[in-house]
Design an enzyme around this catalytic site. Sequence first.
Site, PDB file in Angstrom:
ATOM      1  N   GLU A 238       0.828  -1.191   0.066  1.00 41.82           N
ATOM      2  CA  GLU A 238       0.010   0.084   0.105  1.00 41.82           C
ATOM      3  C   GLU A 238       1.055   1.252  -0.046  1.00 41.82           C
ATOM      4  O   GLU A 238       1.651   1.300   0.959  1.00 41.82           O
ATOM      5  CB  GLU A 238      -0.749   0.057   1.396  1.00 41.82           C
ATOM      6  CG  GLU A 238      -1.401  -1.115   1.396  1.00 41.82           C
ATOM      7  CD  GLU A 238      -2.747  -1.744   0.577  1.00 41.82           C
ATOM      8  OE1 GLU A 238      -3.130  -0.495  -0.048  1.00 41.82           O
ATOM      9  OE2 GLU A 238      -3.415  -2.569   0.789  1.00 41.82           O
ATOM     10  N   CYS A 272      -2.253   8.841   4.115  1.00 45.12           N
ATOM     11  CA  CYS A 272      -2.318   8.527   2.711  1.00 45.12           C
ATOM     12  C   CYS A 272      -3.516   8.942   2.028  1.00 45.12           C
ATOM     13  O   CYS A 272      -3.525   9.173   0.884  1.00 45.12           O
ATOM     14  CB  CYS A 272      -1.897   7.007   2.468  1.00 45.12           C
ATOM     15  SG  CYS A 272      -3.255   6.160   3.377  1.00 45.12           S
TER      16      CYS A 272
HETATM   17  P1  NAD Z   1       8.544   4.696   4.372  1.00 46.29           P
HETATM   18  O1  NAD Z   1       8.425   4.010   2.958  1.00 46.29           O
HETATM   19  O2  NAD Z   1       9.542   5.625   4.644  1.00 46.29           O
HETATM   20  O3  NAD Z   1       8.624   3.642   5.593  1.00 46.29           O
HETATM   21  C1  NAD Z   1       7.813   2.711   5.589  1.00 46.29           C
HETATM   22  C2  NAD Z   1       8.544   1.296   6.555  1.00 46.29           C
HETATM   23  O4  NAD Z   1       9.301   1.177   5.397  1.00 46.29           O
HETATM   24  C3  NAD Z   1       9.116   1.735   7.438  1.00 46.29           C
HETATM   25  O5  NAD Z   1       9.004   0.610   8.380  1.00 46.29           O
HETATM   26  C4  NAD Z   1      10.555   1.771   6.962  1.00 46.29           C
HETATM   27  O6  NAD Z   1      11.429   1.543   8.071  1.00 46.29           O
HETATM   28  C5  NAD Z   1      10.611   0.807   5.737  1.00 46.29           C
HETATM   29  N1  NAD Z   1      11.696   0.858   4.713  1.00 46.29           N
HETATM   30  C6  NAD Z   1      12.420   2.089   4.655  1.00 46.29           C
HETATM   31  N2  NAD Z   1      13.246   1.489   3.685  1.00 46.29           N
HETATM   32  C7  NAD Z   1      13.295   0.207   3.391  1.00 46.29           C
HETATM   33  C8  NAD Z   1      13.819  -0.692   2.708  1.00 46.29           C
HETATM   34  N3  NAD Z   1      14.698  -0.304   1.551  1.00 46.29           N
HETATM   35  N4  NAD Z   1      13.449  -1.799   2.614  1.00 46.29           N
HETATM   36  C9  NAD Z   1      12.372  -2.417   3.366  1.00 46.29           C
HETATM   37  N5  NAD Z   1      11.855  -1.473   4.353  1.00 46.29           N
HETATM   38  C10 NAD Z   1      12.129  -0.284   4.377  1.00 46.29           C
HETATM   39  O7  NAD Z   1       7.090   5.239   4.661  1.00 46.29           O
HETATM   40  P2  NAD Z   1       6.608   6.369   6.016  1.00 46.29           P
HETATM   41  O8  NAD Z   1       7.333   7.594   5.766  1.00 46.29           O
HETATM   42  O9  NAD Z   1       6.679   5.501   7.191  1.00 46.29           O
HETATM   43  O10 NAD Z   1       5.028   6.548   5.481  1.00 46.29           O
HETATM   44  C11 NAD Z   1       4.480   7.500   4.696  1.00 46.29           C
HETATM   45  C12 NAD Z   1       4.204   6.929   3.351  1.00 46.29           C
HETATM   46  O11 NAD Z   1       3.106   5.974   3.691  1.00 46.29           O
HETATM   47  C13 NAD Z   1       3.238   7.830   2.428  1.00 46.29           C
HETATM   48  O12 NAD Z   1       3.844   7.713   1.008  1.00 46.29           O
HETATM   49  C14 NAD Z   1       1.836   7.314   2.783  1.00 46.29           C
HETATM   50  O13 NAD Z   1       1.057   7.968   1.583  1.00 46.29           O
HETATM   51  C15 NAD Z   1       1.942   6.120   2.796  1.00 46.29           C
HETATM   52  N6  NAD Z   1       0.835   5.440   3.289  1.00 46.29           N
HETATM   53  C16 NAD Z   1      -0.122   4.576   2.543  1.00 46.29           C
HETATM   54  C17 NAD Z   1      -1.041   4.071   3.045  1.00 46.29           C
HETATM   55  C18 NAD Z   1      -2.064   3.072   2.281  1.00 46.29           C
HETATM   56  O14 NAD Z   1      -2.904   2.522   2.985  1.00 46.29           O
HETATM   57  N7  NAD Z   1      -1.974   3.393   1.044  1.00 46.29           N
HETATM   58  C19 NAD Z   1      -1.237   4.097   4.419  1.00 46.29           C
HETATM   59  C20 NAD Z   1      -0.278   4.869   5.274  1.00 46.29           C
HETATM   60  C21 NAD Z   1       0.830   5.294   4.800  1.00 46.29           C
END
Ligand code: NAD
Length: 482
Positions: A238, A272
């Site tokens: 997501e 999001c």
């Molecule tokens: P992010 O992508 O920075 O981090 C999400 C998770 O991924 C964290 O646990 C992070 O440590 C991990 N991560 C980071 N780099 C990684 C890698 N290389 N490999 C594996 N895991 C890794 O996102 P965020 O800043 O925590 O959240 C904000 C984003 O999430 C926004 O873009 C928002 O739109 C999205 N979001 C989407 C939904 C949905 O349901 N579509 C819901 C909530 C948030």
Amino acid sequence: AQRDAFAGAVARTPVPQVANSGTADDARRAVATAHKAFEAWRDTEYPTRAAVLVAAANEMRARRDELSAVIVRESGKVWREADADVCEAIDFCEYYAREGARLFAAERLGQFVGELDEQWYQPRGVAAVIAPWNFPLAICCGMTVAALVTGNTVVVKPAEQTPGIARMMCEILWKAGAPKDALQFLAGPGETVGATLVRDPRVALIAFTGSKAVGLDIVQASGVVAPGQEFVKKVVCEMGGKNAIIVDTSADLDEAVLAVRQSAFGFCGQKCSACSRVIVVGSAYEPFLHRLVGATRALVVGDPSNPSTDIGPVIDEEAARKIRSYIEIGKGEGRHELTLDIPAGLEAKVGKPFVGPSIFSGIGPDARIAREEIFGPVLSVIPAKDFDDALAIANAPEYKLTGGVFSRKPANLARARREFRVGNLYLNRGITGALVGRQPFGGFGMSGIGSKAGGRDYLLQFVEPRAVCENTMRRGFAPGLE
Ligand code: NAD
């Protein structure tokens, strides 16, 4: 009384201190343990697995204020938003516990004489749950319990910003009966722990919610098959949004103004589903803009532990820098109507950065602030000639997550249902706050691959179907023969 209880919880509940000290080696060890635990958890009867979720929901309900308090303090959510986060986590537990039941009982297909055709589902294996910080309990919990109840073993990697509440969630699930080896918690950096989990050949399933960049990296990495890997990995992913609300000339502006304000600035736009574009048709443009700016001025920027606060801090310095850079970009792309001031001393008191809700008008559909996900309280107001034009602008971004329309013309609402192509469309209401079971949540396009959280199809992603066909024409069974 409830208000006092909540205030007391906010004042006295500490955030569990969890270091993001996990390493790639810890990740491999956690997967090895989860891998060993898989068969036993897979073969545990469904009602036993479901009972864990129901017991966890009860515990969260009993500790609703305490969990909300930790969210207020750790993520900076205001009271109402933190409480909603806890309630959504409870709903996920209750909903998935019940939804999973139908998957594990064999279903008879057809009624052919002399033949028994049946289908049911089996879990996939080890699941890596990689969660974001913006719904630090609800989203983390939804992905975790979906994987667990369907019989997968789970390694939970929370966001670096919010490991405390995720740790509490795991403790609640362990207390509720989830075996320690079947549910593991590992806080650490995404680039090391997350990346290792995704690439481990024993991980069969990755449930990710977060940014587009990380999501696409996970999709790509999951397609690479390591030597000895026995399955193709399944990714539930997501990602972001660039969501729009259309306000047409017939809209009830009293409602539209408040709904846009809440959708754009609730939790500082760090959802999001948040509204980051409002597309206003023809003659509605001037009065809507005037009233929106006025209404936004009335928002109270303050300490999230205070119940009268509407706007708390943003999550961290990196986010604040990014949002401020988009405010500067916006100044070159349209008219800067407003950025709310931050009261002196507030950042030092709260210990987190603040960015005031900001509105830009006269923004063209191709402007950067109208196309790129900012994930902060920055709203573009975009004029449209007519409803056709508004729909075209609304549908333009690569993200397809949420959208909304304010209109009192049934024909326009009917057109929006057909032609406003997003995962969750809301008519004559705000576009955030989806409820489990009633508004199953999730998008398509660059907003993700995967079916909707809190919807009937969600659990299907965590299992694989099996079918058995038996010829039951009696030719004489011989149970005694070896
Ligand atoms: P992010 O992508 O920075 O981090 C999400 C998770 O991924 C964290 O646990 C992070 O440590 C991990 N991560 C980071 N780099 C990684 C890698 N290389 N490999 C594996 N895991 C890794 O996102 P965020 O800043 O925590 O959240 C904000 C984003 O999430 C926004 O873009 C928002 O739109 C999205 N979001 C989407 C939904 C949905 O349901 N579509 C819901 C909530 C948030």
